[in-house]
Design a protein around this motif. Structure first.
Motif, PDB file in Angstrom:
ATOM      1  N   VAL A 213       1.511  -0.430  -7.457  1.00 29.94           N
ATOM      2  CA  VAL A 213       0.581   0.364  -6.648  1.00 29.94           C
ATOM      3  C   VAL A 213      -0.864  -0.031  -6.950  1.00 29.94           C
ATOM      4  O   VAL A 213      -1.697  -0.192  -6.044  1.00 29.94           O
ATOM      5  CB  VAL A 213       0.793   1.861  -6.911  1.00 29.94           C
ATOM      6  N   VAL A 214      -1.151  -0.209  -8.252  1.00 30.40           N
ATOM      7  CA  VAL A 214      -2.512  -0.600  -8.651  1.00 30.40           C
ATOM      8  C   VAL A 214      -2.885  -1.949  -8.067  1.00 30.40           C
ATOM      9  O   VAL A 214      -4.001  -2.155  -7.562  1.00 30.40           O
ATOM     10  CB  VAL A 214      -2.627  -0.623 -10.191  1.00 30.40           C
ATOM     11  N   MET A 215      -1.943  -2.885  -8.085  1.00 32.17           N
ATOM     12  CA  MET A 215      -2.204  -4.218  -7.538  1.00 32.17           C
ATOM     13  C   MET A 215      -2.475  -4.154  -6.041  1.00 32.17           C
ATOM     14  O   MET A 215      -3.377  -4.815  -5.525  1.00 32.17           O
ATOM     15  CB  MET A 215      -1.011  -5.141  -7.824  1.00 32.17           C
ATOM     16  N   TRP A 216      -1.697  -3.341  -5.329  1.00 28.55           N
ATOM     17  CA  TRP A 216      -1.912  -3.198  -3.895  1.00 28.55           C
ATOM     18  C   TRP A 216      -3.259  -2.550  -3.609  1.00 28.55           C
ATOM     19  O   TRP A 216      -3.958  -2.929  -2.641  1.00 28.55           O
ATOM     20  CB  TRP A 216      -0.782  -2.385  -3.259  1.00 28.55           C
ATOM     21  N   LEU A 217      -3.652  -1.583  -4.438  1.00 32.40           N
ATOM     22  CA  LEU A 217      -4.950  -0.941  -4.257  1.00 32.40           C
ATOM     23  C   LEU A 217      -6.098  -1.927  -4.498  1.00 32.40           C
ATOM     24  O   LEU A 217      -7.073  -1.962  -3.741  1.00 32.40           O
ATOM     25  CB  LEU A 217      -5.095   0.252  -5.210  1.00 32.40           C
ATOM     26  N   LEU A 218      -5.934  -2.746  -5.556  1.00 36.41           N
ATOM     27  CA  LEU A 218      -6.963  -3.752  -5.845  1.00 36.41           C
ATOM     28  C   LEU A 218      -7.054  -4.771  -4.720  1.00 36.41           C
ATOM     29  O   LEU A 218      -8.146  -5.192  -4.337  1.00 36.41           O
ATOM     30  CB  LEU A 218      -6.650  -4.448  -7.174  1.00 36.41           C
ATOM     31  N   LEU A 219      -5.903  -5.166  -4.190  1.00 34.44           N
ATOM     32  CA  LEU A 219      -5.884  -6.115  -3.081  1.00 34.44           C
ATOM     33  C   LEU A 219      -6.568  -5.518  -1.851  1.00 34.44           C
ATOM     34  O   LEU A 219      -7.343  -6.197  -1.160  1.00 34.44           O
ATOM     35  CB  LEU A 219      -4.443  -6.510  -2.752  1.00 34.44           C
ATOM     36  N   ALA A 220      -6.262  -4.231  -1.588  1.00 32.43           N
ATOM     37  CA  ALA A 220      -6.881  -3.561  -0.446  1.00 32.43           C
ATOM     38  C   ALA A 220      -8.402  -3.487  -0.611  1.00 32.43           C
ATOM     39  O   ALA A 220      -9.161  -3.728   0.343  1.00 32.43           O
ATOM     40  CB  ALA A 220      -6.298  -2.164  -0.284  1.00 32.43           C
ATOM     41  N   LEU A 221      -8.850  -3.179  -1.833  1.00 33.89           N
ATOM     42  CA  LEU A 221     -10.288  -3.119  -2.091  1.00 33.89           C
ATOM     43  C   LEU A 221     -10.930  -4.488  -1.923  1.00 33.89           C
ATOM     44  O   LEU A 221     -12.050  -4.606  -1.389  1.00 33.89           O
ATOM     45  CB  LEU A 221     -10.540  -2.596  -3.508  1.00 33.89           C
ATOM     46  N   LEU A 222     -10.210  -5.519  -2.363  1.00 34.09           N
ATOM     47  CA  LEU A 222     -10.719  -6.891  -2.229  1.00 34.09           C
ATOM     48  C   LEU A 222     -10.862  -7.267  -0.762  1.00 34.09           C
ATOM     49  O   LEU A 222     -11.859  -7.883  -0.353  1.00 34.09           O
ATOM     50  CB  LEU A 222      -9.782  -7.860  -2.942  1.00 34.09           C
ATOM     51  N   VAL A 223      -9.893  -6.882   0.037  1.00 31.06           N
ATOM     52  CA  VAL A 223      -9.945  -7.166   1.475  1.00 31.06           C
ATOM     53  C   VAL A 223     -11.114  -6.430   2.124  1.00 31.06           C
ATOM     54  O   VAL A 223     -11.857  -7.012   2.929  1.00 31.06           O
ATOM     55  CB  VAL A 223      -8.611  -6.782   2.153  1.00 31.06           C
ATOM     56  N   VAL A 224     -11.267  -5.160   1.754  1.00 35.17           N
ATOM     57  CA  VAL A 224     -12.378  -4.373   2.309  1.00 35.17           C
ATOM     58  C   VAL A 224     -13.711  -5.002   1.930  1.00 35.17           C
ATOM     59  O   VAL A 224     -14.620  -5.149   2.765  1.00 35.17           O
ATOM     60  CB  VAL A 224     -12.312  -2.915   1.819  1.00 35.17           C
ATOM     61  N   PHE A 225     -13.835  -5.399   0.666  1.00 34.86           N
ATOM     62  CA  PHE A 225     -15.070  -6.027   0.201  1.00 34.86           C
ATOM     63  C   PHE A 225     -15.336  -7.327   0.958  1.00 34.86           C
ATOM     64  O   PHE A 225     -16.472  -7.610   1.372  1.00 34.86           O
ATOM     65  CB  PHE A 225     -14.987  -6.311  -1.302  1.00 34.86           C
TER      66      PHE A 225
END
Length: 311
Positions: free
Chosen positions: A8-20
């Protein structure tokens, strides 16, 4: 369980990276201008200047290779256009750096830098502007024209501005403060009250330009606002000039006139009666239409505008 949490943490980090990444892509121009030292845009073909441009004439320049004050530049340009029309002066506005050639500058008596930012000139254009000013041209700079985005041009920062911008207020960014007219005899301050309150993003510099020979015209009272910048940096200067002038070029020769105002971040600045008076006076002074500073008085002013010959 731990594996699920990590996933879950990895998916959240990936999502944040995409947003950024999306935000960076959509705001790349601003990011480049602010965080990467600005864009590198240099023109080589000058704009076409009207053949019958009245004299005296002002060239209003608003090019930005660094942060762009989009809210203030258009009303500022409109103010100078209206002022020139009212006074019968010639007027031309451009963001083309190639206008700074000996041939084009010879058509103008004063230049206004309306929130110009960044490294906007080629070496030849820098040299042409420097020579024109030192040989008797006039200059009025507004707000960003004195910020640290011009640091690559030593002569401009050290000899003209005479101080290096360090930060502006951020706690909050825009504050009401009291400004005081220090030199009540200078043509640029005529008609202004002794002091008044105004809202600004207040600039601070590494030193007072007074120490580099500038004639300080207006200061801001640091006791009337919170002089704190980013990361709680103390921006107090003690002696805190906001508007100053100087003569440019060798003494005893025809000297240029320089005036800088740190006012002008907000569009509302151009509706303020006091700032409008200051800018009107300043451009008239830069045109050598008033004042005896810098060895040139009104009697040596440029040719009258078309339609006023013989009046």
């Amino acid at each position: 369980m731990l594996r699920k949490v990590l996933k879950v943490v990895m998916w959240l980090l990936l999502a944040l990276l995409v947003v950024f990444a999306v935000l960076l892509w959509r705001n790349w121009d601003i990011f480049q201008r602010v965080a990467l030292g600005g864009v590198k845009v240099y023109e080589t073909t000058p704009p076409a200047i009207p053949a019958n441009l009245p004299r005296p004439a002002i060239l209003v320049f608003s090019k930005t290779n660094a942060f762009r004050h989009e809210e203030s530049i258009p009303p500022g340009n409109a103010f100078f256009a209206d002022l020139a029309k009212q006074k019968g002066w010639g007027y031309f506005q451009t963001e083309n750096g190639a206008a700074f050639s000996p041939e084009v500058l010879a058509k103008f008596d004063a230049v206004v830098f309306n929130n110009v930012s960044g490294d906007v000139f080629t070496p030849a254009q820098r040299a042409a502007f420097k020579a024109w000013l030192e040989q008797g041209g006039g200059y009025v700079g507004v707000h960003a024209a004195g910020d640290n985005s011009h640091q690559a041009w030593g002569w401009y920062i050290n000899d003209l501005i005479g101080a290096t911008f360090i930060q502006h207020t951020m706690d909050p960014q825009f504050q009401t403060a009291t400004v005081n007219v220090e030199d009540k005899t200078h043509p640029a301050t005529q008609g202004l009250p002794a002091s008044w309150k105004r809202v600004e993003e207040w600039y601070s510099f590494d030193k007072s330009p007074r120490t580099t020979g500038a004639q300080v015209l207006i200061t801001v009272d640091e006791k009337t606002y919170n002089p704190v910048g980013m990361f709680k940096k103390d921006l107090r200067m003690g002696d805190h000039p906001m508007v100053w002038s100087r003569c440019v070029g060798p003494k005893g020769a025809k000297q240029g006139r320089f005036l800088y105002s740190a006012f002008g971040h907000r569009a509302e600045s151009w509706a303020e009666p006091e700032n409008r008076q200051l800018m009107t006076n300043s451009v008239g002074w830069a045109l050598k239409l008033n004042g005896n500073e810098c060895g040139v008085g009104p009697s040596s002013a440029a040719k009258p505008a078309v339609g006023e010959q013989g009046k």
